[in-house]
Design a protein around this motif. Structure first.
Motif, PDB file in Angstrom:
ATOM      1  N   ASP A 151      -2.578  -3.516   1.619  1.00 46.34           N
ATOM      2  CA  ASP A 151      -4.029  -3.313   1.514  1.00 46.34           C
ATOM      3  C   ASP A 151      -4.784  -4.552   1.035  1.00 46.34           C
ATOM      4  N   MET A 158      -3.802  -2.662   6.425  1.00 47.40           N
ATOM      5  CA  MET A 158      -4.330  -1.433   5.830  1.00 47.40           C
ATOM      6  C   MET A 158      -3.409  -0.228   6.068  1.00 47.40           C
ATOM      7  N   ASP A 159      -2.173  -0.500   6.411  1.00 43.30           N
ATOM      8  CA  ASP A 159      -1.158   0.538   6.517  1.00 43.30           C
ATOM      9  C   ASP A 159      -0.067   0.232   5.497  1.00 43.30           C
ATOM     10  N   ALA A 204       0.823  -1.210   0.000  1.00 46.77           N
ATOM     11  CA  ALA A 204       0.000   0.000   0.000  1.00 46.77           C
ATOM     12  C   ALA A 204       0.859   1.262   0.000  1.00 46.77           C
TER      13      ALA A 204
END
Length: 185
Positions: free
Chosen positions: A133, A129-130, A57
């Motif tokens: 993703d 989600m850091d 991500a």
């Protein structure tokens, strides 16, 4: 960028010939600047002939599918680092089986990357989600349609088609060396 001051005593460094190589060294204490290095680790976690991949991500590699991994902390053994990174990035618990590949990448920050084959121990892939993703277990066939990073493609081949078992953690070495992470054939 080379350092100008000693990291031990703060004195200004000078350039000296040490073993035939010009190095920054302290004239007041024994400090020598040997270079700038980083150590990365990567996990090759297999479950039912599928490999755990995560989608990056952030840069570098944003949007690419890679094996989970990251950088070693100063006081952390590499087999602990790779286990931590897998858990942090996607919530999967995995146990180190062996070292299966090493990449040596000399550049301004010389990077050494150690790839570990790991046994799946539990948990379903959930991205943090850091750093990542998306996460999941994928077959080699499924990866053909995915945006898998080239180095990860090579590592997956090593994991699925390696010629030997690699180096295994020596949990009972002949000589006890506290603080050492020892791997052997």
């Amino acid at each position: 960028m080379e350092p100008k001051f000693c990291m031990s005593c703060g004195h200004e460094l000078e350039t000296r010939d040490i073993g035939g190589t010009p190095r920054r060294a302290c004239p007041e204490c024994s400090f020598v600047y040997w270079g700038n290095y980083s150590i990365g680790v990567g996990a090759l976690v297999l479950r039912e002939d599928k490999v755990l991949l995560v989608r990056r991500a952030q840069d570098p590699g944003k949007g690419y599918w890679t094996n989970p991994g990251g950088y070693a902390e100063q006081l952390e053994q590499l087999h602990d680092t790779v286990r931590r990174e897998v858990l942090e990035e996607c919530g999967v618990d995995a146990v180190v089986r062996n070292v299966v590949a090493i990449r040596d990448l000399p550049r301004s920050i010389h990077n050494l990357y150690v790839a570990f084959s790991m046994d799946y121990a539990g948990g379903e892939p959930v991205p943090d989600m850091d750093e990542v993703d998306a996460a999941g277990f994928f077959s080699f066939e499924e990866m053909k349609e995915m945006n898998v990073a080239p180095f990860t493609r090579w590592l997956v081949d090593v994991a699925l088609n390696g010629r030997n078992e690699g180096l295994a953690l020596d949990a009972e070495p002949l000589v006890k060396l506290d603080g050492h992470g020892l791997f052997r054939c």
